[in-house]
Design a protein around this motif. Sequence first.
Motif, mmCIF file in Angstrom:
data_model
loop_
_atom_site.group_PDB
_atom_site.id
_atom_site.type_symbol
_atom_site.label_atom_id
_atom_site.label_comp_id
_atom_site.label_asym_id
_atom_site.label_seq_id
_atom_site.Cartn_x
_atom_site.Cartn_y
_atom_site.Cartn_z
ATOM 1 N N GLY A 9 0.790 -1.215 0.000
ATOM 2 C CA GLY A 9 0.000 0.000 0.000
ATOM 3 C C GLY A 9 0.823 1.266 0.000
ATOM 4 O O GLY A 9 0.302 2.357 -0.190
ATOM 5 N N ALA A 10 2.119 1.147 0.219
ATOM 6 C CA ALA A 10 2.955 2.345 0.308
ATOM 7 C C ALA A 10 3.561 2.740 -1.033
ATOM 8 O O ALA A 10 4.276 3.724 -1.124
ATOM 9 C CB ALA A 10 4.073 2.105 1.312
ATOM 10 N N HIS A 11 3.260 1.989 -2.085
ATOM 11 C CA HIS A 11 3.910 2.245 -3.367
ATOM 12 C C HIS A 11 2.872 2.420 -4.461
ATOM 13 O O HIS A 11 1.802 1.817 -4.427
ATOM 14 C CB HIS A 11 4.829 1.075 -3.747
ATOM 15 C CG HIS A 11 5.877 0.798 -2.709
ATOM 16 N ND1 HIS A 11 6.955 1.619 -2.479
ATOM 17 C CD2 HIS A 11 5.988 -0.219 -1.813
ATOM 18 C CE1 HIS A 11 7.700 1.122 -1.502
ATOM 19 N NE2 HIS A 11 7.122 0.015 -1.077
ATOM 20 N N ARG A 12 3.200 3.211 -5.447
ATOM 21 C CA ARG A 12 2.353 3.327 -6.629
ATOM 22 C C ARG A 12 2.362 2.004 -7.402
ATOM 23 O O ARG A 12 3.302 1.245 -7.341
ATOM 24 C CB ARG A 12 2.869 4.432 -7.559
ATOM 25 C CG ARG A 12 2.606 5.833 -7.060
ATOM 26 C CD ARG A 12 2.955 6.832 -8.150
ATOM 27 N NE ARG A 12 2.779 8.185 -7.707
ATOM 28 C CZ ARG A 12 1.626 8.836 -7.699
ATOM 29 N NH1 ARG A 12 0.532 8.217 -8.103
ATOM 30 N NH2 ARG A 12 1.546 10.076 -7.278
ATOM 31 N N THR A 13 1.291 1.779 -8.150
ATOM 32 C CA THR A 13 1.275 0.616 -9.025
ATOM 33 C C THR A 13 2.206 0.868 -10.200
ATOM 34 O O THR A 13 2.530 2.003 -10.536
ATOM 35 C CB THR A 13 -0.156 0.365 -9.554
ATOM 36 O OG1 THR A 13 -0.592 1.546 -10.244
ATOM 37 C CG2 THR A 13 -1.102 0.087 -8.411
ATOM 38 N N ASP A 14 2.638 -0.211 -10.850
ATOM 39 C CA ASP A 14 3.445 -0.072 -12.049
ATOM 40 C C ASP A 14 2.602 0.530 -13.163
ATOM 41 O O ASP A 14 1.405 0.326 -13.233
ATOM 42 C CB ASP A 14 3.975 -1.441 -12.484
ATOM 43 C CG ASP A 14 4.977 -1.981 -11.472
ATOM 44 O OD1 ASP A 14 5.096 -3.219 -11.400
ATOM 45 O OD2 ASP A 14 5.603 -1.182 -10.759
ATOM 46 N N GLY A 15 3.236 1.254 -14.064
ATOM 47 C CA GLY A 15 2.498 1.825 -15.177
ATOM 48 C C GLY A 15 1.874 3.146 -14.788
ATOM 49 O O GLY A 15 2.099 3.692 -13.715
ATOM 50 N N SER A 16 1.036 3.654 -15.700
ATOM 51 C CA SER A 16 0.514 5.008 -15.535
ATOM 52 C C SER A 16 -0.892 5.049 -14.953
ATOM 53 O O SER A 16 -1.381 6.126 -14.628
ATOM 54 C CB SER A 16 0.501 5.721 -16.896
ATOM 55 O OG SER A 16 -0.358 5.023 -17.792
ATOM 56 N N SER A 17 -1.562 3.922 -14.840
ATOM 57 C CA SER A 17 -2.960 3.944 -14.415
ATOM 58 C C SER A 17 -3.088 3.979 -12.900
ATOM 59 O O SER A 17 -2.191 3.561 -12.165
ATOM 60 C CB SER A 17 -3.705 2.723 -14.963
ATOM 61 O OG SER A 17 -3.161 1.534 -14.448
ATOM 62 N N VAL A 18 -4.221 4.507 -12.447
ATOM 63 C CA VAL A 18 -4.620 4.449 -11.044
ATOM 64 C C VAL A 18 -5.588 3.276 -10.930
ATOM 65 O O VAL A 18 -6.626 3.257 -11.583
ATOM 66 C CB VAL A 18 -5.300 5.752 -10.596
ATOM 67 C CG1 VAL A 18 -5.768 5.643 -9.149
ATOM 68 C CG2 VAL A 18 -4.360 6.934 -10.778
ATOM 69 N N ARG A 19 -5.250 2.306 -10.105
ATOM 70 C CA ARG A 19 -5.995 1.043 -10.106
ATOM 71 C C ARG A 19 -6.898 0.922 -8.879
ATOM 72 O O ARG A 19 -6.494 1.213 -7.754
ATOM 73 C CB ARG A 19 -5.030 -0.142 -10.168
ATOM 74 C CG ARG A 19 -4.063 -0.049 -11.331
ATOM 75 C CD ARG A 19 -3.060 -1.186 -11.323
ATOM 76 N NE ARG A 19 -3.575 -2.359 -11.980
ATOM 77 C CZ ARG A 19 -2.928 -3.530 -12.017
ATOM 78 N NH1 ARG A 19 -1.767 -3.663 -11.394
ATOM 79 N NH2 ARG A 19 -3.448 -4.550 -12.651
ATOM 80 N N ILE A 20 -8.138 0.482 -9.142
ATOM 81 C CA ILE A 20 -9.114 0.178 -8.093
ATOM 82 C C ILE A 20 -9.534 -1.276 -8.263
ATOM 83 O O ILE A 20 -9.894 -1.706 -9.370
ATOM 84 C CB ILE A 20 -10.344 1.090 -8.195
ATOM 85 C CG1 ILE A 20 -9.967 2.537 -7.883
ATOM 86 C CG2 ILE A 20 -11.453 0.625 -7.252
ATOM 87 C CD1 ILE A 20 -11.098 3.521 -8.084
ATOM 88 N N GLY A 21 -9.490 -2.039 -7.182
ATOM 89 C CA GLY A 21 -9.981 -3.410 -7.229
ATOM 90 C C GLY A 21 -11.499 -3.433 -7.155
ATOM 91 O O GLY A 21 -12.108 -2.652 -6.417
ATOM 92 N N ALA A 22 -12.117 -4.308 -7.927
ATOM 93 C CA ALA A 22 -13.576 -4.419 -7.952
ATOM 94 C C ALA A 22 -13.984 -5.855 -7.632
ATOM 95 O O ALA A 22 -13.570 -6.794 -8.326
ATOM 96 C CB ALA A 22 -14.124 -4.024 -9.323
ATOM 97 N N LEU A 23 -14.765 -6.026 -6.574
ATOM 98 C CA LEU A 23 -15.289 -7.340 -6.180
ATOM 99 C C LEU A 23 -16.737 -7.443 -6.615
ATOM 100 O O LEU A 23 -17.579 -6.630 -6.219
ATOM 101 C CB LEU A 23 -15.190 -7.507 -4.661
ATOM 102 C CG LEU A 23 -13.813 -7.330 -4.027
ATOM 103 C CD1 LEU A 23 -13.932 -7.430 -2.509
ATOM 104 C CD2 LEU A 23 -12.829 -8.360 -4.559
ATOM 105 N N VAL A 24 -17.050 -8.447 -7.433
ATOM 106 C CA VAL A 24 -18.418 -8.630 -7.919
ATOM 107 C C VAL A 24 -18.711 -10.118 -8.108
ATOM 108 O O VAL A 24 -17.825 -10.883 -8.505
ATOM 109 C CB VAL A 24 -18.664 -7.899 -9.256
ATOM 110 C CG1 VAL A 24 -18.915 -6.427 -9.047
ATOM 111 C CG2 VAL A 24 -17.502 -8.094 -10.217
ATOM 112 N N PRO A 25 -19.957 -10.561 -7.829
ATOM 113 C CA PRO A 25 -20.320 -11.951 -8.119
ATOM 114 C C PRO A 25 -20.656 -12.120 -9.602
ATOM 115 O O PRO A 25 -21.669 -11.602 -10.072
ATOM 116 C CB PRO A 25 -21.559 -12.175 -7.237
ATOM 117 C CG PRO A 25 -22.180 -10.815 -7.121
ATOM 118 C CD PRO A 25 -21.050 -9.829 -7.163
ATOM 119 N N LEU A 26 -19.822 -12.824 -10.318
ATOM 120 C CA LEU A 26 -20.014 -12.984 -11.764
ATOM 121 C C LEU A 26 -20.224 -14.436 -12.174
ATOM 122 O O LEU A 26 -20.332 -14.741 -13.363
ATOM 123 C CB LEU A 26 -18.816 -12.403 -12.515
ATOM 124 C CG LEU A 26 -18.619 -10.885 -12.359
ATOM 125 C CD1 LEU A 26 -17.334 -10.444 -13.040
ATOM 126 C CD2 LEU A 26 -19.819 -10.125 -12.924
#
Length: 371
Positions: A9-26
């Motif tokens: 949690g203390a580091h940016r993700t790789d690449g240029s995007s800002v990432r959000i995890g999404a939990l969904v029943p699929l």
Amino acid sequence: MSTTPSPAGAHRTDGSSVRIGALVPLSRPGWVEAGRHVLAGLELAVHEVNDAGGIDGRPLELVVRDTAADPRQAEAAVEELDRLGVAAVAGEYHSVVARAAAARADALGLPFLCSSAVLDALTERPTEWVARLAPAQSHGWRIYADFLLGAGHSRIAVAAEPSVYWASGAGILRDHLTPRGGTVIELDARALSPAALCDALVEQRATALLLLVGTPEPAVPIVQAVRRDQRLAEVLIGAPAGQPEFAGWARSLGDEGSAIPFLRYLPERLGPLGVRVGAALRERLAEPPSFVAFEGYDTIAVLAEVLRSHGDADRAGIAASWPRVAVEGTRGQIRFSRTPGIGVWQWAWTPVQVVDRDPAAPGRFRVLHAG
């Protein structure tokens, strides 16, 4: 539970995007139709955020994980998303699954904005890391109980499956109705066949039957059995958890699925933002959007605002922002506060309606009560 952010949690993700995890029943046994609607709302909002320039020029990206209504699968997904360095986790529909995800997010120091799950005890103890858009079950189901009393129902049967969520709902109904002269009769939906359940309704002189069960099984065969039993012609069927909200209900039951009141978290009239988003969701889903799709959209609206203020590297800052959020959502202004008996930051409250499908036109909803 630890509230210390994990190293990821203390580091940016790789690449240029800002990432959000999404939990969904699929996938089954999850409620796939609900999962599709949550995801449609999440994806539409991400698309609009990116069209408007993203988060300080960086695109917003959803990292989607299927929970399949399995708490262990949700816990594993949260751990994976944490390792991937997402800024926050969003979504989930099933309350028991959301509770497992919230506990894991709290332990990891990963912000989690729950979209749709309503179980009051989303966490075992108060946490700064979790916030929720959907109203607590006790709030909505008390409104539903008031509707039942106002409609003249005092002997109410509940056909329930074993589940923390269904047991909590039955308890809320009993606690609210009993002091007001109501009686709640519990029937085991797994032990009784639909025909035996009909016999029990007659024997107990119930005037209403509430479906605290999954759909399509066993909800659909129970509705069909009750509708076709002449002895029960005057019995109201209700579904407080919202099973009739989705188009699959109407496809499975046709006219028999109408006049079954359920809870819906929408205002009587949507404002301009809600109307615009509703039209876009209808196009994306190729069917009318449920309130669950609006919950998904509002989730990203909140997170995008928070990320613009704090960036994606400061998880503690994201979590600390819950009480300062003020975002115009599709169903009103969203603010979070501490609510007695609720351990997470809570929007108190989204609009609550009791609605049903109109027997004269099952594709149309009637508002029966609002709270």
